[in-house]
Design a protein around this motif. Structure first.
Motif, short mmCIF file in Angstrom:
data_model
loop_
_atom_site.label_atom_id
_atom_site.label_comp_id
_atom_site.label_asym_id
_atom_site.label_seq_id
_atom_site.Cartn_x
_atom_site.Cartn_y
_atom_site.Cartn_z
N PHE A 1 -9.73 -42.87 62.15
CA PHE A 1 -10.16 -41.84 61.21
C PHE A 1 -10.20 -42.52 59.86
O PHE A 1 -9.14 -42.79 59.27
CB PHE A 1 -9.17 -40.66 61.19
CG PHE A 1 -9.05 -39.96 62.52
CD1 PHE A 1 -9.99 -39.01 62.91
CD2 PHE A 1 -8.02 -40.26 63.39
CE1 PHE A 1 -9.89 -38.37 64.13
CE2 PHE A 1 -7.91 -39.62 64.61
CZ PHE A 1 -8.85 -38.68 64.99
N ASN B 1 -7.63 -45.22 58.99
CA ASN B 1 -6.47 -45.02 59.87
C ASN B 1 -6.86 -45.41 61.31
O ASN B 1 -7.50 -44.64 62.02
CB ASN B 1 -6.04 -43.55 59.77
CG ASN B 1 -4.78 -43.27 60.56
OD1 ASN B 1 -4.16 -44.17 61.11
ND2 ASN B 1 -4.40 -41.99 60.61
N SER C 1 6.10 -40.37 67.04
CA SER C 1 5.21 -39.49 66.32
C SER C 1 4.13 -40.29 65.58
O SER C 1 4.43 -41.31 64.98
CB SER C 1 6.07 -38.72 65.30
OG SER C 1 5.41 -37.55 64.96
N GLY C 2 2.89 -39.82 65.69
CA GLY C 2 1.80 -40.45 64.95
C GLY C 2 1.18 -41.66 65.62
O GLY C 2 0.28 -42.29 65.05
N THR C 3 1.58 -41.99 66.86
CA THR C 3 1.01 -43.17 67.51
C THR C 3 -0.34 -42.89 68.17
O THR C 3 -0.97 -43.80 68.69
CB THR C 3 1.94 -43.75 68.61
OG1 THR C 3 2.42 -42.66 69.39
CG2 THR C 3 3.09 -44.52 68.03
N GLY C 4 -0.76 -41.64 68.19
CA GLY C 4 -2.09 -41.35 68.72
C GLY C 4 -2.10 -40.75 70.11
O GLY C 4 -3.14 -40.73 70.79
N LYS C 5 -0.99 -40.21 70.55
CA LYS C 5 -0.92 -39.63 71.90
C LYS C 5 -1.83 -38.41 72.03
O LYS C 5 -2.57 -38.28 72.99
CB LYS C 5 0.54 -39.24 72.23
CG LYS C 5 1.52 -40.38 72.09
CD LYS C 5 2.94 -39.97 72.42
CE LYS C 5 3.51 -38.88 71.53
NZ LYS C 5 3.64 -39.25 70.11
N SER C 6 -1.74 -37.51 71.03
CA SER C 6 -2.58 -36.31 71.11
C SER C 6 -4.06 -36.67 70.98
O SER C 6 -4.91 -36.10 71.65
CB SER C 6 -2.19 -35.32 70.01
OG SER C 6 -0.88 -34.85 70.23
N VAL C 7 -4.35 -37.65 70.11
CA VAL C 7 -5.74 -38.09 69.96
C VAL C 7 -6.27 -38.59 71.30
O VAL C 7 -7.39 -38.25 71.72
CB VAL C 7 -5.85 -39.20 68.86
CG1 VAL C 7 -7.20 -39.89 68.91
CG2 VAL C 7 -5.59 -38.60 67.48
N HIS D 1 8.40 -36.61 74.32
CA HIS D 1 9.40 -37.45 73.66
C HIS D 1 10.69 -37.43 74.48
O HIS D 1 11.67 -38.04 74.11
CB HIS D 1 9.76 -36.88 72.28
CG HIS D 1 8.68 -37.01 71.28
ND1 HIS D 1 8.25 -38.22 70.82
CD2 HIS D 1 7.94 -36.09 70.63
CE1 HIS D 1 7.30 -38.04 69.93
NE2 HIS D 1 7.08 -36.74 69.81
N1 LIG Z 1 -8.85 -34.79 63.51
C1 LIG Z 1 -8.22 -35.75 62.82
N2 LIG Z 1 -8.70 -36.21 61.64
C2 LIG Z 1 -8.09 -37.19 60.95
N3 LIG Z 1 -6.96 -37.79 61.36
C3 LIG Z 1 -6.42 -37.41 62.53
C4 LIG Z 1 -7.01 -36.35 63.31
N4 LIG Z 1 -6.27 -36.18 64.41
C5 LIG Z 1 -5.24 -37.07 64.33
N5 LIG Z 1 -5.34 -37.81 63.21
C6 LIG Z 1 -4.41 -38.90 62.82
O1 LIG Z 1 -4.25 -39.74 63.92
C7 LIG Z 1 -2.90 -40.22 64.00
C8 LIG Z 1 -2.33 -39.95 65.36
O2 LIG Z 1 -2.20 -38.53 65.52
P1 LIG Z 1 -1.69 -37.88 66.88
O3 LIG Z 1 -1.72 -36.43 66.63
O4 LIG Z 1 -2.46 -38.41 68.02
O5 LIG Z 1 -0.19 -38.43 66.96
P2 LIG Z 1 0.86 -38.16 68.10
O6 LIG Z 1 1.20 -39.48 68.72
O7 LIG Z 1 0.38 -37.08 68.99
O8 LIG Z 1 2.13 -37.67 67.25
P3 LIG Z 1 3.20 -36.48 67.53
O9 LIG Z 1 4.20 -37.09 68.48
O10 LIG Z 1 3.78 -36.23 66.19
O11 LIG Z 1 2.46 -35.32 68.09
C9 LIG Z 1 -2.15 -39.56 62.84
O12 LIG Z 1 -2.08 -40.47 61.78
C10 LIG Z 1 -3.03 -38.38 62.48
O13 LIG Z 1 -2.92 -38.08 61.13
#
Ligand SMILES: Nc1ncnc2c1ncn2[C@@H]1O[C@H](COP(=O)(O)OP(=O)(O)OP(=O)(O)O)[C@@H](O)[C@H]1O
Ligand SMILES: [Mg+2]
Length: 248
Positions: A15, A18, A40-46, A201
């Motif tokens: 992004f 990022n 948190s924030g490693t991109g799992k949800s993405v 987690h």
């Molecule tokens: N739609 C989006 N637009 C811009 N940045 C995004 C978007 N979705 C996620 N990000 C960024 O991508 C990175 C990874 O986000 P993600 O939600 O995948 O983390 P995560 O591993 O699921 O964390 P958590 O354990 O906190 O849920 C973060 O820096 C987040 O800010």
């Protein structure tokens, strides 16, 4: 080994500046439960949003149920999405509808021509599968956190997807309720023959549901194997997780 229902190779997603996913490879075989661990924030949800077609990859190959996701037309993508169930962390329930209506809604919307009798039957069977038939006429606000998670899972399950993606299914729950949700995830796998990715987690959840565990760090997978394989070596990375879980 059975066929691969998810096969991802060299996946990148940023992004702006990022750089979230930096060369991910992952595959899920039919019937397998794969757990993704990572801070948190490693991109799992993405990652799972890309698998569900909710976000577009920058590069790499994302094959889901034999289809290359980024080559699909809008119509084909829509069809694929129905086979990939996404369980949101908060359940994403509609607060103004009863539990029964929450389940009926996606079914009616995605199954044109379905009869009221078929809807009623499917709602009942699915609620029964998550052990909450008794809540059919309740409002979401009347449910406990654990019940909301179950209903969220039921609402995804009612479309009978081939793949279930669980985003932190046990977050915010007490240990006993966590165990119930873990059991439900395994029950869904057995009864509905789903293949799943479970983001968590929670190491107990990982151990209870994961046929395979992958550990993600800074946009890459750094370790994978069975729970015992991944956690047999107490290297720095795994210690981080133990500490992390302890703090949590
Ligand atoms: N739609 C989006 N637009 C811009 N940045 C995004 C978007 N979705 C996620 N990000 C960024 O991508 C990175 C990874 O986000 P993600 O939600 O995948 O983390 P995560 O591993 O699921 O964390 P958590 O354990 O906190 O849920 C973060 O820096 C987040 O800010
Ligand atoms: Mg997340």
């Amino acid at each position: 080994m059975s066929e691969k229902v998810i096969d991802i190779h060299d996946l990148y997603k940023s992004f702006g500046t990022n750089h979230v996913l930096r060369g991910i490879d992952i595959n899920v075989h039919k019937g397998e439960n794969v757990v993704v661990l990572g801070r948190s924030g490693t991109g799992k949800s993405v990652l799972i949003k890309i698998i569900a077609g909710l976000l577009k990859p920058d590069s790499g190959s994302v094959n889901v149920l034999g289809k290359e996701v980024d080559t699909l037309s809008t119509v084909d993508l829509r069809e694929l999405r129905l086979k990939v169930g996404f369980c949101f962390q908060n359940g994403a329930l509609y607060d103004s509808m009863t539990v029964g209506e929450n389940l009926a809604f996606p079914l009616k919307r995605n199954t044109p021509g379905i009869s009221n009798e078929q809807v009623r039957k499917s709602v009942n069977v699915t609620l029964e599968a998550v052990g909450l038939l008794k809540t059919i006429d309740q409002m979401p606000a009347e449910l406990s956190g654990g019940q909301r998670k179950r209903i969220g899972i039921a609402r995804t399950l009612i479309l009978r997807p081939d793949i279930m993606l669980y985003d932190e299914p046990t977050a915010g729950l007490d240990p006993i309720t966590c165990t119930e949700i873990n059991n439900l995830i395994n029950e869904v796998q057995r009864r509905f023959h789903t293949s799943s990715i479970i983001i968590t987690h929670d190491l107990t959840c990982a151990k209870d549901v994961g046929d395979k565990i992958v550990v993600m760090k800074e946009g890459k997978f750094v370790k994978q194997g069975t729970f015992d394989e991944v956690f047999s070596t107490k290297d720095e990375l795994i210690n981080e997780f133990y500490d992390y879980n302890f703090i949590q």
